[in-house]
Design a protein around this motif. Sequence first.
Motif, short mmCIF file in Angstrom:
data_model
loop_
_atom_site.label_atom_id
_atom_site.label_comp_id
_atom_site.label_asym_id
_atom_site.label_seq_id
_atom_site.Cartn_x
_atom_site.Cartn_y
_atom_site.Cartn_z
N TYR A 81 17.87 -34.16 -95.72
CA TYR A 81 18.69 -33.13 -95.09
C TYR A 81 19.98 -32.98 -95.87
N LEU A 128 4.27 -43.89 -83.78
CA LEU A 128 5.32 -44.66 -83.12
C LEU A 128 6.42 -44.95 -84.12
N SER A 159 13.89 -44.64 -82.92
CA SER A 159 14.60 -43.36 -82.82
C SER A 159 15.28 -43.03 -84.15
N SER A 202 10.05 -36.62 -85.86
CA SER A 202 10.11 -35.18 -85.61
C SER A 202 10.17 -34.41 -86.92
N ASN A 234 7.69 -31.51 -88.00
CA ASN A 234 8.16 -30.17 -88.36
C ASN A 234 7.63 -29.73 -89.72
N ALA A 272 4.09 -28.76 -89.24
CA ALA A 272 3.99 -27.47 -88.55
C ALA A 272 4.34 -26.32 -89.49
N LEU A 317 7.55 -25.77 -90.24
CA LEU A 317 8.88 -25.34 -89.84
C LEU A 317 9.94 -25.81 -90.83
N LEU A 318 9.61 -26.86 -91.55
CA LEU A 318 10.52 -27.39 -92.56
C LEU A 318 9.77 -27.48 -93.88
N GLN A 319 10.49 -27.35 -94.97
CA GLN A 319 9.89 -27.49 -96.29
C GLN A 319 10.20 -28.90 -96.80
N ARG A 330 -1.82 -24.25 -86.40
CA ARG A 330 -1.22 -25.54 -86.05
C ARG A 330 -0.27 -25.31 -84.88
N VAL A 375 2.17 -26.30 -81.69
CA VAL A 375 3.15 -27.36 -81.47
C VAL A 375 3.54 -27.42 -80.00
N PHE A 380 6.54 -29.19 -77.82
CA PHE A 380 7.80 -29.93 -77.99
C PHE A 380 8.09 -30.81 -76.78
N HIS A 412 7.14 -42.67 -77.92
CA HIS A 412 7.95 -43.88 -77.93
C HIS A 412 7.24 -45.00 -77.21
N ASP A 413 6.16 -44.64 -76.52
CA ASP A 413 5.53 -45.54 -75.57
C ASP A 413 4.29 -46.15 -76.20
#
Lengths: 278, 278, 328, 256, 256
Positions: E10, E38, E41, E46, E50, E53, E55-57, E77, E79, E81, E192-193
């Motif tokens: 990023y 899993l 955090s 995510s 993304n 999906a 949504l991000l390159q 594909r 999604v 959320f 997370h579970d």
Amino acid sequence: MINRPLSVKRRSAAGNGKHRLKHPIRTTNLISAGVVLAILVVWMIVSQQGIVDEKIVPSVRSVWEALVSISVEGYKGSTLLQHLGASFFRLFTAFGLAIVTAVPLGLLSGQNEKIRAAFEPIIEFVRPLPPLAYYTVLVLWMGIENESKIALLFLACFAPIFIACAAAVQKIPASYINAATTLGASNRQVFWKVVLPYSAPDIFTGIRTAMGHGYSTLVAAEMVAAASGIGWMVLDASNWLRSDVIFAGIIVMGITGILIDKIFRLAEKRLVPWKGNL
Amino acid sequence: MINRPLSVKRRSAAGNGKHRLKHPIRTTNLISAGVVLAILVVWMIVSQQGIVDEKIVPSVRSVWEALVSISVEGYKGSTLLQHLGASFFRLFTAFGLAIVTAVPLGLLSGQNEKIRAAFEPIIEFVRPLPPLAYYTVLVLWMGIENESKIALLFLACFAPIFIACAAAVQKIPASYINAATTLGASNRQVFWKVVLPYSAPDIFTGIRTAMGHGYSTLVAAEMVAAASGIGWMVLDASNWLRSDVIFAGIIVMGITGILIDKIFRLAEKRLVPWKGNL
Amino acid sequence: LTGCGGSDTDSSGENGLPEKVTIAMQPLTSVGIIPVQEDGFSKMDVTAEVKNFDSGRDMVNALTSDSVDFAMMLGICPTTVGLTSGSDYKIIWVDCLIRDSEGLVVRENSGIKDVRDLKGKKVGVTTASSGHYGLLCALEDAGMSAEDIEIVDLQPDAINSAWQRGDIDAAYTWNPTLINLKNNGGNVLLTGADLAEKGHQTVNFHVVRTEFAEQYPELVKQYCSVLADAAALYESDPDKAYEIVGAYHELSVDETKEQMSDEYVTLENQLSDEAFGNDTIAKNILEVAEFMKEQGEIEDAKDLEFFKNAIDTSYIEALLAEQQETEE
Amino acid sequence: MTIRDLSLRYEGTDHSRETLALSGVNLDIMEGDFVCVLGPSGCGKSTLLNIMAGLLQATEGTIEMLGEPVTGVDWKRAVVFQTPTLYPWLDVYKNVAFGPDVRGIDKKEAEDRAKTYLNLVGLADFAHARPYELSGGMRQRVALARALVNDPKMLLMDEPFGALDAFTRNTMQDLIRKIWKETKKTVFLITHDVDEALTLGTRIIAMSPRPGRIIKEAEIGFTLQMEDSQEDARYSPEYIHLRKEILQLMAEGQKG
Amino acid sequence: MTIRDLSLRYEGTDHSRETLALSGVNLDIMEGDFVCVLGPSGCGKSTLLNIMAGLLQATEGTIEMLGEPVTGVDWKRAVVFQTPTLYPWLDVYKNVAFGPDVRGIDKKEAEDRAKTYLNLVGLADFAHARPYELSGGMRQRVALARALVNDPKMLLMDEPFGALDAFTRNTMQDLIRKIWKETKKTVFLITHDVDEALTLGTRIIAMSPRPGRIIKEAEIGFTLQMEDSQEDARYSPEYIHLRKEILQLMAEGQKG
Ligand SMILES: Nc1ncnc2c1ncn2[C@@H]1O[C@H](COP(=O)(O)OP(=O)(O)OP(=O)(O)O)[C@@H](O)[C@H]1O
Ligand SMILES: Nc1ncnc2c1ncn2[C@@H]1O[C@H](COP(=O)(O)OP(=O)(O)OP(=O)(O)O)[C@@H](O)[C@H]1O
Ligand SMILES: [Mg+2]
Ligand SMILES: [Mg+2]
């Protein structure tokens, strides 16, 4: 308009939006500067080519000269700073009075729906009224000195603060109050240590709105029996058909307005940093 | 002020707050009515006992008579309804123009930070300016007919809508857009089916604010060369020191202002029922 | 930007005439009201629309933005301010020579007996009006200046309010405010007539936008002829004139009579030495301009030639010639 | 704490009808108990907790603590809410010190205690951070410290870990167990998570859908066997049996 | 789907520094797989989703689906959320029909399919309710129907049940398992579970803290044994063993 990279950008904006707005990248600053410049250039061309009458659009030069002369020599006995000072004295007196009265009344109204019921019809009635509608009445009641001018500005400032305070107090989640009482806080402590700080950001927003209202009523307030004040200066200049002074006054008022708002935003960031984190 | 039962009440307010505000319990209505009545009674006593001059506070009776005579016979050639009609024609024309221009420009500015950068300095400059400061200029530019009046009202209405639209679009969470694109929506579809409805409640709020701004500029707009309009009526009455007409005009404007806001609130509930549920 | 205003002079109708003429007016109690009330302008070849203004300043602005073609009963001060700051219009008619419709009122019980007693007092006056000029002249004649008193800038309605509350000790204003103050414990110290004697004649004019006049001289002549009729009516039957003007203002004949206390100038007298003759008016205007410049109110006082150029008596002359013809 | 025949009815407003949230609840809580309450959404768990805290007045029935009727809030019964209602205008330290501060406790002592409890929840380093600069788990730890600093007799917790992710929730459960074991406070904890109830409580209570009644009570001891992440108790036959039983009860409740 | 040497950085803004969110991720997903991810955090789960999906390159590396590189979003594909981003200005039915509507599918057919999927998630009775009138679980079911109605090749889910309470979460897990078994879609689910991952997936993937890498992969089959709330698989020795191992991995990750 919306393409993939943009929606990703938005993603980062959603998270870090606040930062991005504060420090927009250079290009946007350049564009803003460019637009201001373009307006100036168009104005120069229009006014200097004699395309329009000097009365209708005074030349950039004459406005600049008026600005300088008002600042240095003054306009009708007072310099620009003195005019601004006279206006700000009125504005901030009214504004201070409005804060001192509207904040406690608003907070009370927010806490107690009976008090709210008593004030609401008055506020609702006065709020949308154009200031000029009741200005004559104010002059009849309070005379032509600063009192009536300050009263007019006061009325313009009062409602936004009152409404913001009342709404802020009503918005407070019960759990904030319950947490305090279960920790042993008395009602008085709940008010000062929880209700007030919780409402502070909204109160501040109300105060900023009020300042905007007051500011835009400034010229109206100086319509009657003023001999100084930036609003009066513009009005007097229109009496004498001094377009250059009118334009200079408008520019000064516009910039001052922006500055005041900026100062309030800065103060907000300082005083209620928890805004947006409630 | 804060006691246990109250904090429990608040609890229910937090959950069902919206309902409670819409249908306040009887007592509060009674209190509001009582306050209005009390004001009338005090006014009656003050004005009829000759405590103050009839010019300074006209009697309830004379104001009522003025109201009736304005409604039935009219004031200087137009009845109250015609005056209101003339004002509303100006107000709603300006308001409509503001919506038609500010909404698309605002939405565009919200989507594209370059466009925003171009408009921001202009908006920021004009927004705080007192309308009376530039009214003379508007008259010089656009003449004394409705054009300059409408332009003044237009300028009062424009900024709130523009700012609300730009802010609303920027606020949209990326996930709303991403959800649409992953379901196969094109950019155009995202705009019409997601961005616009998402922004609608905020746009509506901006529109309501704009109406308030416009309304409170109404008298200023009718200062020059009007011969009808409720604002002109009040101004003309003050020229002739007709306190009864001034008061009648103020009352009419106050009530009209409340009604307009009520109508907008109703429309809001109808048109954007998802407000507060985004 | 010209022509985006309301006047329809550009869109010529048949016969090269505009669709209508627009006339700005201040609702004063003067003979100028007669054609307004009696539809006198219907004599003109095109329909006339009369628009009301609260101040001379607004009328000059309307002329500048081409919104109106004529301005009725424009005071000498706004006329001068407009001309010196570049608005392009011609003075074509003298409505009246101000006599008792303007004056300086003081409170009866204030002990002010003389202009000199005004020292340090609050005097209400409307900036940039002939009242403003009148007050300054009165002060000058008394050997004082604006600094010796406290001038309070008030529109006539605010003068009323301020007087009512006792916020001001004196006011230099005109009818109906003047009479109103007089009836509310006011004492008229001096009037326009007194000033005129001392050589400070104030005047109300009718003016026409130069561009319009050049395009439609015939209409201007017709306009003047309407005014001539009104002045003649006053001359021949003043009671009738009071009735008409009173009807406009919803005043009784007596009230109107009290208010109409100026010297209204007939067609015959327009070129007299009191009016346009002998450059009297031009000199008056020049005096006002120079005075205003001294006060720092305007930047350039211009010169006599400039103001002579701003006066166009050709329409009066033409009317007089026609009159002679018909008489012969 | 003794609760007898407790019921509560919410008055209706114009838009919502009268709701009988609790009816005939009887419960005895001994000092040092760790009571975990399970029940379908809307069954009145929070209502019960609010009555116990003194935030709500019961419509019928009595509620006593140490022989005295509960008539209002008391700092001796501390409450931790689902969303940690920390005050963003105070830093972490001042949030924790809020109780001693409003109760007018001696500055020095208040400071000591606030620091002790900040240490206990492992946030001594964040004393001067603002609540909104912390993660969800850290916030809930501050809320815990804030509740404990008053040294209450009883700790009432309304789904305190409901908003946390699974890992953080685990850590918090260990922390609360540790605190409970060290301080021997009486704890009353509402949860949606059967495993949480079983691994933390010494008593477990299941409630019926609205109007809430207690339909199952059981004394359990798994928490005592869960030292230091040794989770074997989770796989004991009793545990598995009880878990199934309760899940079934809940499933029935949710359908009914 | 084939992911090779994927990494993503990023860009920093004035206030946040550049972040390497993912580095060197390799992953192959077969048709019909149910992949559960899993990770602690902020490890980039995510972000990975993304990228998948569209949504991000990705900054580096390639990502292909059925041999074609992923260059942008594609309705194939779908999604889901964490917070169901239903549109409150549309009713439940129109939300579900959003995909067919924007894709210009024949009205009649779109209607049929929307109704079918509303039935599948058990919300046929709520077709004309507004999303905000539904409970959290119901909303997530609508979001699921909305994703499925397009008949996508692959279902990407980012902690879809994270915000739900334990009971509702259970029900939703059963539902998604049922749907997966019936439709044989490829599913990629972030959670997370650990229990959720173990009882749903056919493959489980654990990621390291930032920058995210895959540190553990395992093929599992518990989900196939979990017919009709028969939860015995949860107590099998392999399950318990794997659960412990992953929890430990995560615990280490969170400390590191
Ligand atoms: N202030 C209130 N006014 C009216 N009804 C209320 C109020 N608070 C709660 N209720 C109703 O009382 C019932 C019990 O609510 P309560 O909050 O105690 O449930 P809960 O068991 O805590 O649910 P959850 O698990 O969702 O937190 C619910 O049906 C709720 O709608
Ligand atoms: N738009 C962004 N701009 C800059 N950094 C980002 C952005 N989105 C996420 N990050 C950072 O990248 C890292 C990975 O984020 P990501 O959301 O993928 O984590 P995650 O595994 O989904 O976490 P969680 O379990 O909390 O949802 C985090 O450190 C985060 O701070
Ligand atoms: Mg609850
Ligand atoms: Mg994530």
